[in-house]
Scaffold this motif. Sequence first.
Motif, PDB file in Angstrom:
ATOM      1  N   SER A  81      35.817  30.417  43.003  1.00  0.00           N
ATOM      2  CA  SER A  81      34.926  29.547  43.767  1.00  0.00           C
ATOM      3  C   SER A  81      33.649  30.251  44.206  1.00  0.00           C
ATOM      4  O   SER A  81      32.775  29.626  44.811  1.00  0.00           O
ATOM      5  CB  SER A  81      35.645  29.023  45.016  1.00  0.00           C
ATOM      6  OG  SER A  81      35.907  30.092  45.917  1.00  0.00           O
ATOM      7  N   GLY A  82      33.541  31.539  43.932  1.00  0.00           N
ATOM      8  CA  GLY A  82      32.376  32.277  44.383  1.00  0.00           C
ATOM      9  C   GLY A  82      32.342  33.675  43.807  1.00  0.00           C
ATOM     10  O   GLY A  82      33.091  34.012  42.873  1.00  0.00           O
ATOM     11  N   LEU A  83      31.460  34.502  44.371  1.00  0.00           N
ATOM     12  CA  LEU A  83      31.219  35.851  43.889  1.00  0.00           C
ATOM     13  C   LEU A  83      31.178  36.832  45.044  1.00  0.00           C
ATOM     14  O   LEU A  83      30.715  36.497  46.141  1.00  0.00           O
ATOM     15  CB  LEU A  83      29.857  35.928  43.170  1.00  0.00           C
ATOM     16  CG  LEU A  83      29.636  35.091  41.915  1.00  0.00           C
ATOM     17  CD1 LEU A  83      28.139  35.027  41.616  1.00  0.00           C
ATOM     18  CD2 LEU A  83      30.388  35.680  40.738  1.00  0.00           C
ATOM     19  N   ASN A  84      31.642  38.054  44.786  1.00  0.00           N
ATOM     20  CA  ASN A  84      31.340  39.215  45.610  1.00  0.00           C
ATOM     21  C   ASN A  84      30.347  40.073  44.852  1.00  0.00           C
ATOM     22  O   ASN A  84      30.571  40.412  43.682  1.00  0.00           O
ATOM     23  CB  ASN A  84      32.596  40.048  45.906  1.00  0.00           C
ATOM     24  CG  ASN A  84      33.480  39.413  46.950  1.00  0.00           C
ATOM     25  OD1 ASN A  84      33.011  38.728  47.861  1.00  0.00           O
ATOM     26  ND2 ASN A  84      34.781  39.646  46.842  1.00  0.00           N
ATOM     27  N   LEU A  85      29.228  40.417  45.491  1.00  0.00           N
ATOM     28  CA  LEU A  85      28.186  41.215  44.858  1.00  0.00           C
ATOM     29  C   LEU A  85      27.956  42.461  45.703  1.00  0.00           C
ATOM     30  O   LEU A  85      27.778  42.369  46.927  1.00  0.00           O
ATOM     31  CB  LEU A  85      26.879  40.424  44.739  1.00  0.00           C
ATOM     32  CG  LEU A  85      26.966  39.060  44.029  1.00  0.00           C
ATOM     33  CD1 LEU A  85      27.124  37.934  45.058  1.00  0.00           C
ATOM     34  CD2 LEU A  85      25.739  38.804  43.168  1.00  0.00           C
TER      35      LEU A  85
END
Length: 540
Positions: free
Chosen positions: A411-415
């Motif tokens: 559902s999303g990203l860690n950057l």
Amino acid sequence: MSYPAQMLATLAQAIKKDFASFDADSGRFRKKPSNPPAPGARPEDIGWCVINQDIIYPLALLYKTPDNEFYRDPAILEMALRGGDAIRNFQQPDGKVEFLTTDGGRWGFIYMPWTNYAWLETYQLLLEELGPERQQQWATGLTLAHDGQAKEISTLPLHNIPAWKGMSCWRAGQIFQRPDWQAAGQAECRAVAAAQHRDGYWPEHGGPSTLYNGVYVHALGLYYLFSGDENVLPALERAAEFHQHFCYPDGTLVETIDGRCKYNQNLYLIGWPGLYCSAKGRRLAALLAGQLQAERDFSSYQGGAIASNIVHWSTAASAPILLDQEAFQVRFADQAAVFRQGPWFACLSAFLSPPVHNRWGQDRQSFFSLWREGHGLLFGGGNSKDQPEYSNFIAAGRYLPERLELLPDASGLNLYYGPVCCTLSCQISADKVTLRSSASNGTALQQFVIRLKAGQRIRRSSGEEIELSLERPICWQAPELGQELEFPGGRLRLPPGTAFRWPIFPFNPYATDGAATFGSEAGLLQARLGSTELCWEILP
């Protein structure tokens, strides 16, 4: 009406706009440049490049195909014949041509693969109409071009241009009975197929390019259709699987994972013959053909692609694809996720590569896009180069992350920017899209590029409505903007502290001075980010 008949009718309608660009004396087709003149451009070069001549293949097809308004039209025939003469007249003694661009840019000499192939098929279609002298001239020019291509492709890196040259060599060998050309073309096409990434794309500058992948797919597809060489078929099947993930519902290419090219609101006409070679590919091709529009999709005839799409259309069975579903959330190879719900389509990209030290590979810095039915792309638009404003986050003095990953539920990203971890998540329902973001181990600047063009109108929280003009740049800090912004694609609810700028312009690698293309202006939303979660909402 069948799809080929629909495409032929659409082509006949679209091509009329190009008649006025034809110069009967030179045989050249001219077009308006898409960006300002290149430094040092000669006035006589503005508006012409040899790729403009690729229109001769569609013209020849219209002339030779019954049941269209230009069947056996002598004016169409004359344009095709004089257009081919112009290619021959532009050749150097070795068969190369100068790579000019319509802005007057000069890029050296090349065996131009797209034009050589379009010219080749025009030769084959109009053989009876050429006459002895013209036939000899064209055959000489095509022989020079394909002799040169066949000799050089084994020394070139595996790339989209040599792939197309390999296909053209095989086809030219078939037409001119040159088994040496066919051997060179077969070796190149097999090597290209073997070099494909297991996930269905050919890496360019460290990752996929949805646009340039179409060049490989088109070339291998035509090679397979001409040769029947099943060695390349698995690569075409994998490519169809890749592409069915990364098309917006209107058929335009998802730019979010593309490390080279930006969003284009036109259908990309290159790649379809390769899609015809698999069941899912044929379904995707039918979706694309059903979206084809005369006024929108014919800004270029590169490689004569639309003619190939019509000639080689397949009626074999198809299989369902993602875009046949009204709602989905799908992870792709742990490198991307695509979402569809109601009128919305979103993409998250986890593709990352080190900065590329040439003009063609862009910085992978923009990892989210949002599309809305009836409005096209709202957020995103692609990457740029050496421009931090096109990055989703800036943190710890960096605008490019060293590492990123999809969240476990996609559902999303860690950057990760040095010690700072920025998180972006996306939730979609039929009536809104919610974006949430936060930063840990430090602060960050969050940014979204929003597609806004000159002439469009926006409204800020105060109720003031403004027509965007390039002569009146906007820079609104939080008190001036407020917490809502209405724009042609919907209404934004903004987190506290959001600022807005317009216009920003991206780097254009296809202009010698990097000048942005006309109409590429966009807006920029910015907000300071810390451990407190920020929430952005996009409503119809």
